[in-house]
Write an enzyme that holds these catalytic residues in place. Structure first.
Site, short mmCIF file in Angstrom:
data_model
loop_
_atom_site.label_atom_id
_atom_site.label_comp_id
_atom_site.label_asym_id
_atom_site.label_seq_id
_atom_site.Cartn_x
_atom_site.Cartn_y
_atom_site.Cartn_z
CD GLU A 123 4.67 -4.30 -8.44
OE1 GLU A 123 4.86 -4.45 -7.93
OE2 GLU A 123 3.67 -3.61 -9.06
CG HIS A 238 3.70 2.61 -1.91
ND1 HIS A 238 3.76 2.89 -2.76
CD2 HIS A 238 3.78 1.33 -1.89
CE1 HIS A 238 3.37 2.79 -3.39
NE2 HIS A 238 3.72 1.68 -3.40
NE ARG A 278 7.51 -0.69 -2.36
CZ ARG A 278 6.30 -0.93 -2.89
NH1 ARG A 278 5.82 -1.94 -1.29
NH2 ARG A 278 5.86 -2.15 -4.17
CG HIS A 337 3.01 0.02 2.40
ND1 HIS A 337 1.70 0.09 2.19
CD2 HIS A 337 3.89 -0.57 1.20
CE1 HIS A 337 1.66 -0.47 0.61
NE2 HIS A 337 2.37 -1.42 0.04
NE ARG A 372 6.69 -5.86 1.36
CZ ARG A 372 5.64 -5.21 0.36
NH1 ARG A 372 6.02 -5.90 -0.93
NH2 ARG A 372 5.38 -4.63 0.77
#
Ligand code: SIN
Length: 523
Positions: A123, A238, A278, A337, A372
């Site tokens: 990811e 997100h 992100r 998110h 994060r």
């Protein structure tokens, strides 16, 4: 023991846990296994915490070469943009694999290849494929299922549909938590230790992937009780929520980009590295939409021949909404998110108030810094939920004052007062309308990119929202949202730089020396 009130209400529990997501349930299972008396309260049904909504998985290095925990550590620090606490991240990546194995021993099943090895996904921000998934993108459901089954087998008082309203502080220590049970009765749950594991505050925003229950209750309770809060200005958006009206917005997991899906604009052109962290991808989308005058971009999954079999849950959701991921470009845009900040804790989850602990999204122990890393959140809850209980069992009472260390050295702490959140006027509109006004103000003023003007606008609008009598869960949730909203705006205003998930038009540069903003309520 699943009850609808505290059958042993005179009892003083060893541990009271507020919240039934991965952090709360991990703590509860461990505490019960260690022979501690446990009461777990949750404001909804036991298995309906935000964890359930987590699609993307659990990042953990389970012994694979060439991957290593050092590499997981480096990726986490890089995503955190200079604000992670290096020692906290070391704990996360080193203890994570053991917690995953314990979860598997409890019955959780993760996706495997035909060979029997785990099917690991890559990811954004990860330099290796190290993310476990269950059911393609139903990881949270599986984690929640395994932990709920485990806690139901153990001796614990579980009270569902029970809303924790406030912490009780006596002699400078947290000694109890006041709750309203399903039948509207008020009770005081006494415990030697109170563990907040009540999740984040995605409902601050009108466009979010979080369920309705994510109203920042634990953060607000902690702030009201005098605990320190930090890093709330870092709200993670997100990049790829499905752009359509339903709320929460259906998430199109980052795992699809890890699997080869591309982000394209309305002319079919790529504009960003899909596997960047992100914050970078969300900002690129917002910039691109502004330049092109559009309200979404597209995720192109049509070149992934196995998308339906690899991601059955997402495919089913998309089909039910009229999108076929094998044929259609999927309209996406960023949505709130994850709350990177929260109540400040040490590496054992001890808050600044003796007797009060926090783990998971409600907490800020330094693992996420300014942004994060993907799939580190379930891991955070598993690791720090367990550490809280071990520290309690070891007789620990208050937080270590061991400072915060980034990759580059100590992080300066700047302390200041948070605004009082009490409303200035009484309500003249229904509570749903006031909640929507707060969400709109936060979305417009404290979104992916902010400035002093937009932050001031949000604070002014939130201040103008009246409060009703605190006799319903809806009013209490709104009060909690207001507390967290004003704290978030205050910290975002005070951070006069751009870093990670906090990006300002008026201060586009990143300061050379990282600092952490720590707020407590004005006495
Ligand atoms: C996702 O699947 O993209 C979300 C996982 C996460 O929040 O880390």
């Amino acid at each position: 023991m699943n009850t609808n009130s505290f059958e042993r209400s005179e009892e003083r529990f060893d541990v009271a846990i507020i919240g039934s997501g991965v952090a709360g349930l991990s703590a509860a299972v461990r505490a019960a296994d260690m022979g501690q008396s446990v009461a777990l309260v949750t404001k909804s049904d036991l298995d309906q915490a935000t964890t359930r909504w987590a699609q993307g998985g659990i990042a953990a290095v389970l012994g694979g070469d060439p991957d290593s925990t050092d590499s997981h550590l480096a990726d986490t620090l890089a995503a955190g943009a200079g604000l992670c606490d290096r020692e906290a991240v070391r704990v996360l990546v080193d203890e994570g694999p053991r917690r995953v194995e314990e979860l598997i021993a409890l019955g959780a099943e993760f996706d495997r290849l035909a060979s029997g090895a785990f099917s690991l996904a890559r990811e954004g921000g990860h330099s290796h494929a190290r993310v476990l998934h269950a059911g393609g993108a139903a990881t949270g459901v599986e984690v929640e299922r395994a932990l709920v089954a485990a806690i139901e087998d153990r001796a614990a008082a579980i009270v569902e549909r029970c809303f924790a309203t406030d912490l009780v502080v006596e002699g400078g220590e947290v000694s109890a938590v006041d709750v309203i049970t399903d039948d509207g009765s008020r009770q005081r749950l006494r415990a030697r230790n109170v563990v907040l594991a009540s999740g984040g505050a995605g409902q601050l925003f009108s466009v979010t992937t979080n369920p309705l229950v994510a109203t920042g209750d634990g953060i607000a309770m902690g702030i009201r009780a005098g605990a320190e809060a930090a890093d709330l200005e870092f709200v993670q958006f997100h990049p790829t929520a499905l752009h359509q009206p339903s709320m929460p917005r259906p998430l199109i997991s980052e795992a699809l980009r890890g699997h080869g899906a591309l982000l394209v604009d309305d002319e079919g052109e790529r504009f960003v590295d899909e596997l960047a962290p992100r914050d970078v991808v969300s900002r690129a989308i917002v910039d691109h939409m502004r330049v092109r005058g559009t309200s979404n971009v597209f995720l192109d999954t049509t070149r992934l021949p196995d998308v339906a079999t690899h991601f059955p849950t997402i495919t089913a959701t998309l089909l039910s909404l009229g999108f076929d991921p094998t044929k259609d470009l999927l309209p996406v845009s960023p949505a709130a998110h994850y709350t990177c900040g929260g109540l400040m804790t040490d590496l054992d989850g001890a808050s600044s108030l003796p007797g009060l602990w926090a783990a998971g999204e409600v907490a800020c122990c330094g693992v996420h810094g300014a942004n994060r890393l993907a799939s580190n959140s379930l891991l955070d809850g598993m690791v720090f939920g367990a550490r809280v209980v071990e520290a309690i069992a070891g007789g620990k009472r208050g937080a270590d004052d061991n400072g915060v260390r980034s990759a580059a050295g100590p992080v300066k702490i700047r302390r200041f007062s948070l605004p009082q959140s009490g409303a200035n006027k009484s309500a003249d509109e229904p509570v749903e309308r006031r909640r929507a006004r707060l969400q709109t103000a936060m979305t417009e003023g404290v979104g992916v990119v902010r400035s002093a003007d937009t932050l001031h606008g949000a604070a002014t609008e939130i201040d103008s929202i009246g409060a009703g009598p605190l006799d319903s869960v809806a009013e209490r949730e709104l009060e909690n949202l207001r507390t967290v909203a004003l704290a978030t705006v205050a910290l975002a205003t005070a951070r006069t730089e751009s870093r990670g998930a906090h990006w300002r038009h008026d201060f586009p540069a990143t300061d050379d020396t990282p600092y952490r903003l720590v707020g407590t309520l004005d006495a």
